[in-house]
Design a protein around this motif. Structure first.
Motif, short mmCIF file in Angstrom:
data_model
loop_
_atom_site.label_atom_id
_atom_site.label_comp_id
_atom_site.label_asym_id
_atom_site.label_seq_id
_atom_site.Cartn_x
_atom_site.Cartn_y
_atom_site.Cartn_z
N TYR A 25 0.86 -1.18 0.00
CA TYR A 25 0.00 0.00 0.00
C TYR A 25 0.89 1.22 0.00
N VAL A 29 0.73 6.14 4.30
CA VAL A 29 -0.14 5.71 5.40
C VAL A 29 0.68 5.71 6.69
N ALA A 33 -2.89 4.09 11.28
CA ALA A 33 -3.96 4.29 10.30
C ALA A 33 -4.00 3.13 9.31
N PRO A 35 -4.77 1.75 5.35
CA PRO A 35 -4.75 2.27 3.97
C PRO A 35 -6.15 2.29 3.38
N ASP A 36 -6.34 3.12 2.36
CA ASP A 36 -7.61 3.15 1.63
C ASP A 36 -7.68 2.00 0.64
N THR A 37 -6.52 1.63 0.10
CA THR A 37 -6.43 0.61 -0.94
C THR A 37 -5.17 -0.21 -0.72
N SER A 55 -10.18 -2.32 -2.03
CA SER A 55 -10.42 -0.97 -1.55
C SER A 55 -11.27 -0.97 -0.29
N GLY A 56 -10.96 -0.07 0.62
CA GLY A 56 -11.69 0.09 1.86
C GLY A 56 -12.90 0.96 1.68
N PRO A 57 -13.42 1.48 2.74
CA PRO A 57 -12.71 1.63 4.00
C PRO A 57 -12.66 0.31 4.78
N ASP A 59 -11.98 -1.54 8.60
CA ASP A 59 -12.13 -1.22 10.02
C ASP A 59 -11.01 -1.79 10.87
N VAL A 64 -8.39 -6.04 6.38
CA VAL A 64 -7.52 -5.88 5.21
C VAL A 64 -7.00 -7.25 4.78
#
Length: 81
Positions: A25, A29, A33, A35-37, A55-57, A59, A64
């Protein structure tokens, strides 16, 4: 600004039926936190192939890894890897 990916991180093998798969990722980041992707990777050493993007989000890091493992498991099932 385009960030370089972090070094690939192994997805826990209990999620990938003992097979090797990694995620990476964007390096921007900041821990802790999420990552978004993430990219899902197969390969070894310096040679990795991107087999999917999740892809997120998200939690949690567990989420992930679980979603990335699903991509990897599907890839292994299709390719007899």
């Amino acid at each position: 600004m385009c960030a370089e990916p972090v070094a690939p991180v192994l997805i826990p093998k209990e999620l990938t039926n003992g097979k090797d798969a990694w995620i990476d990722y964007a390096s921007i980041v900041q821990s802790p936190a999420l990552p978004d992707t993430v990219r899902v990777l197969i390969g070894t050493g310096e040679k990795y192939n991107v087999i999917g993007v999740v892809s997120g989000p998200f939690d949690s890091w567990s989420a992930v890894n679980q979603q990335a493992a699903e991509v990897a498991n599907n890839w292994y099932d299709r390719s007899d890897g």
